[in-house]
Write a protein that holds these residues in place. Structure first.
Motif, mmCIF file in Angstrom:
data_model
loop_
_atom_site.group_PDB
_atom_site.id
_atom_site.type_symbol
_atom_site.label_atom_id
_atom_site.label_comp_id
_atom_site.label_asym_id
_atom_site.label_seq_id
_atom_site.Cartn_x
_atom_site.Cartn_y
_atom_site.Cartn_z
ATOM 1 N N THR A 38 -33.287 21.995 13.029
ATOM 2 C CA THR A 38 -32.838 23.337 12.661
ATOM 3 C C THR A 38 -31.674 23.783 13.522
ATOM 4 N N VAL A 39 -31.788 23.550 14.822
ATOM 5 C CA VAL A 39 -30.715 23.934 15.743
ATOM 6 C C VAL A 39 -29.434 23.189 15.397
ATOM 7 N N THR A 40 -29.557 21.916 15.125
ATOM 8 C CA THR A 40 -28.383 21.115 14.769
ATOM 9 C C THR A 40 -27.732 21.645 13.502
ATOM 10 N N VAL A 41 -28.537 21.991 12.515
ATOM 11 C CA VAL A 41 -28.007 22.513 11.258
ATOM 12 C C VAL A 41 -27.266 23.823 11.507
ATOM 13 N N LEU A 42 -27.868 24.729 12.274
ATOM 14 C CA LEU A 42 -27.222 26.012 12.552
ATOM 15 C C LEU A 42 -25.915 25.826 13.319
ATOM 16 N N MET A 43 -25.927 24.953 14.289
ATOM 17 C CA MET A 43 -24.716 24.712 15.072
ATOM 18 C C MET A 43 -23.622 24.082 14.199
ATOM 19 N N ASN A 44 -24.014 23.198 13.288
ATOM 20 C CA ASN A 44 -23.033 22.597 12.375
ATOM 21 C C ASN A 44 -22.433 23.641 11.433
ATOM 22 N N ILE A 45 -23.266 24.563 10.945
ATOM 23 C CA ILE A 45 -22.759 25.630 10.079
ATOM 24 C C ILE A 45 -21.793 26.507 10.864
ATOM 25 N N GLN A 46 -22.163 26.849 12.088
ATOM 26 C CA GLN A 46 -21.279 27.661 12.925
ATOM 27 C C GLN A 46 -19.935 26.967 13.138
ATOM 28 N N MET A 47 -19.965 25.685 13.444
ATOM 29 C CA MET A 47 -18.709 24.950 13.661
ATOM 30 C C MET A 47 -17.878 24.872 12.383
ATOM 31 N N GLU A 48 -18.533 24.701 11.248
ATOM 32 C CA GLU A 48 -17.796 24.653 9.980
ATOM 33 C C GLU A 48 -17.138 26.005 9.692
ATOM 34 N N ILE A 56 -25.921 37.247 11.841
ATOM 35 C CA ILE A 56 -25.965 35.857 12.319
ATOM 36 C C ILE A 56 -26.701 35.781 13.651
ATOM 37 N N GLY A 57 -26.589 36.826 14.454
ATOM 38 C CA GLY A 57 -27.304 36.852 15.731
ATOM 39 C C GLY A 57 -28.806 36.809 15.531
ATOM 40 N N GLU A 58 -29.296 37.572 14.566
ATOM 41 C CA GLU A 58 -30.725 37.571 14.262
ATOM 42 C C GLU A 58 -31.192 36.184 13.815
ATOM 43 N N ALA A 59 -30.392 35.528 12.991
ATOM 44 C CA ALA A 59 -30.757 34.193 12.499
ATOM 45 C C ALA A 59 -30.829 33.197 13.652
ATOM 46 N N PHE A 60 -29.850 33.221 14.533
ATOM 47 C CA PHE A 60 -29.834 32.283 15.651
ATOM 48 C C PHE A 60 -30.961 32.591 16.640
ATOM 49 N N LEU A 105 -31.968 30.489 19.873
ATOM 50 C CA LEU A 105 -30.587 30.295 20.317
ATOM 51 C C LEU A 105 -29.959 31.643 20.660
ATOM 52 N N HIS A 106 -28.916 31.605 21.450
ATOM 53 C CA HIS A 106 -28.152 32.815 21.723
ATOM 54 C C HIS A 106 -27.330 33.174 20.492
#
Length: 164
Positions: free
Chosen positions: A42-52, A145-149, A154-155
């Protein structure tokens, strides 16, 4: 002399084993404090979306910032077009199916809010407005997005440096 060397080696072994045991306890304590999702994909997916999202913004942002920094002397048409292009490309970001349904919905909403921010920014440039709507749109995006992370431990990300 042999007894002294043997004693020193024995003391060294004891000290090293105590340090290793303490390090193992610290690692265990840290992993207990980390939410289960953070160790998963899940963390990897969120970080990938953020980077995209960031890459999409950076790809077309230069005309927007150039116009805004020129105090109205730059190419307004290129800036508005670039801002709208960012909004459209953000909407094209796909959310992987393996993400939890609620989290997936939150990320889709976050992406839409960021796209709306760029549309508001384009409108503000065209109309020459003070940008209150732009600021409000960005604040709403950051909150969502903060709530989702934070939900997965995550921060909350801050896109301020990526949008100017």
């Amino acid at each position: 002399m042999k007894k002294w060397i043997f004693s020193m080696i024995l003391v060294l072994v004891i000290v090293l084993s105590a340090c290793t045991e303490e390090a193992n306890n610290v690692d265990t304590a840290d992993s207990e404090q980390v939410p289960a999702d953070q160790s998963g994909e899940t963390v990897t997916v969120l970080m990938n979306i953020q980077m995209e999202m960031i890459q999409t913004i950076r790809k077309h942002l230069e005309p927007v910032t150039s116009y805004e920094m020129s105090a109205g002397e730059g190419d307004l048409e290129a800036a508005v077009e670039a801002s709208n292009r960012i909004a459209n490309e953000l909407r094209g970001i796909e959310i992987p199916e393996n993400l939890d349904d609620d989290l997936s919905a939150d990320m889709k909403d976050s992406i839409e809010l960021l796209a709306l921010y760029f549309e508001e920014r384009a409108a503000a440039m065209s109309e020459g407005s003070d940008g209150e709507e732009v600021t409000a749109a960005l604040d709403t995006f950051h909150q969502k997005i903060g709530e989702a992370f934070e939900e997965v431990g995550l921060h909350a990300p801050n896109f301020e440096k990526d949008i100017y």
